[in-house]
Design an enzyme around this catalytic site. Structure first.
Site, PDB file in Angstrom:
ATOM      1  N   HIS A 109      42.284  41.325  43.382  1.00 49.39           N
ATOM      2  CA  HIS A 109      41.092  41.127  42.555  1.00 49.39           C
ATOM      3  C   HIS A 109      40.008  40.410  43.367  1.00 49.39           C
ATOM      4  O   HIS A 109      38.847  40.833  43.382  1.00 49.39           O
ATOM      5  CB  HIS A 109      41.471  40.321  41.301  1.00 49.39           C
ATOM      6  CG  HIS A 109      40.380  40.214  40.305  1.00 49.39           C
ATOM      7  ND1 HIS A 109      39.601  39.081  40.204  1.00 49.39           N
ATOM      8  CD2 HIS A 109      39.931  41.081  39.354  1.00 49.39           C
ATOM      9  CE1 HIS A 109      38.723  39.261  39.233  1.00 49.39           C
ATOM     10  NE2 HIS A 109      38.905  40.470  38.707  1.00 49.39           N
ATOM     11  N   ASP A 110      40.381  39.335  44.073  1.00 48.74           N
ATOM     12  CA  ASP A 110      39.428  38.637  44.947  1.00 48.74           C
ATOM     13  C   ASP A 110      38.852  39.597  45.982  1.00 48.74           C
ATOM     14  O   ASP A 110      37.655  39.595  46.257  1.00 48.74           O
ATOM     15  CB  ASP A 110      40.107  37.480  45.687  1.00 48.74           C
ATOM     16  CG  ASP A 110      40.382  36.269  44.825  1.00 48.74           C
ATOM     17  OD1 ASP A 110      39.891  36.201  43.689  1.00 48.74           O
ATOM     18  OD2 ASP A 110      41.123  35.379  45.301  1.00 48.74           O
TER      19      ASP A 110
END
Length: 175
Positions: A109-110
């Protein structure tokens, strides 16, 4: 701190760390380190459209295996696209809520947020894509971790995954 606030508090932190660059392998299996000038030339050879296409592949809903494989290659010094692989895991909330291992989901996600932002391509559609992949990754973890869960464990894991997802959908910023 609320779960929603904590889940995204560190998402925008960027790392300045640059991975070592490696060139092609010799027949004996060793690698050749490339110079910064060679790395710049290699990066210039990849267009923004090509990089965006690869980023789309690495952040698609069922792309976790491709992302994991590409991350291993980056760790070995191979990243022709020069993506930002920095992560703070699940941003000041547990990477292991209730014993459910969400670190990789949070790291991917990052990866999506940071790279779309660096390319100035972080649209609402890309945010939704990355957030939906995050939920899918966590749900897959709930289904496969430690072999068969009891139904109570599975439901608990899926509930926590949904809370993490709701937090990023609500608080994730387009800037």
């Amino acid at each position: 701190m609320s779960l929603a606030g904590a889940a995204l508090s560190g998402v925008l932190a960027l790392s300045a760390a640059t991975p070592a660059l490696a060139g092609p392998a010799h027949p004996d299996g060793s690698t050749v380190r490339t110079s910064a000038a060679t790395a710049d030339h290699q990066a210039a050879a990849i267009s923004k459209a090509q990089k965006l296409k690869r980023l789309n592949q690495l952040t698609e809903k069922y792309g976790m295996p491709l992302w994991e494989n590409t991350r291993v290659k980056w760790q070995d010094g191979h990243d022709a696209y020069h993506f930002d692989w920095s992560t703070d895991g699940c941003s000041h909330v547990s990477d292991n809520p209730g014993g459910f291992h969400f670190w990789e989901s949070c790291a991917r996600h990052d990866f999506g947020y940071r790279n779309y932002k660096k390319m100035h391509e972080f649209t609402r559609a890309h945010k939704k894509r990355v957030d939906d992949s995050f939920l899918q990754d966590m749900q897959n973890q709930c289904r496969r971790q430690w072999g068969p869960y009891t139904e109570l464990q599975r439901k608990g894991c899926l509930k926590v995954a949904k809370k993490y997802y709701d937090a990023v959908r609500t608080l994730g910023h387009l800037q």
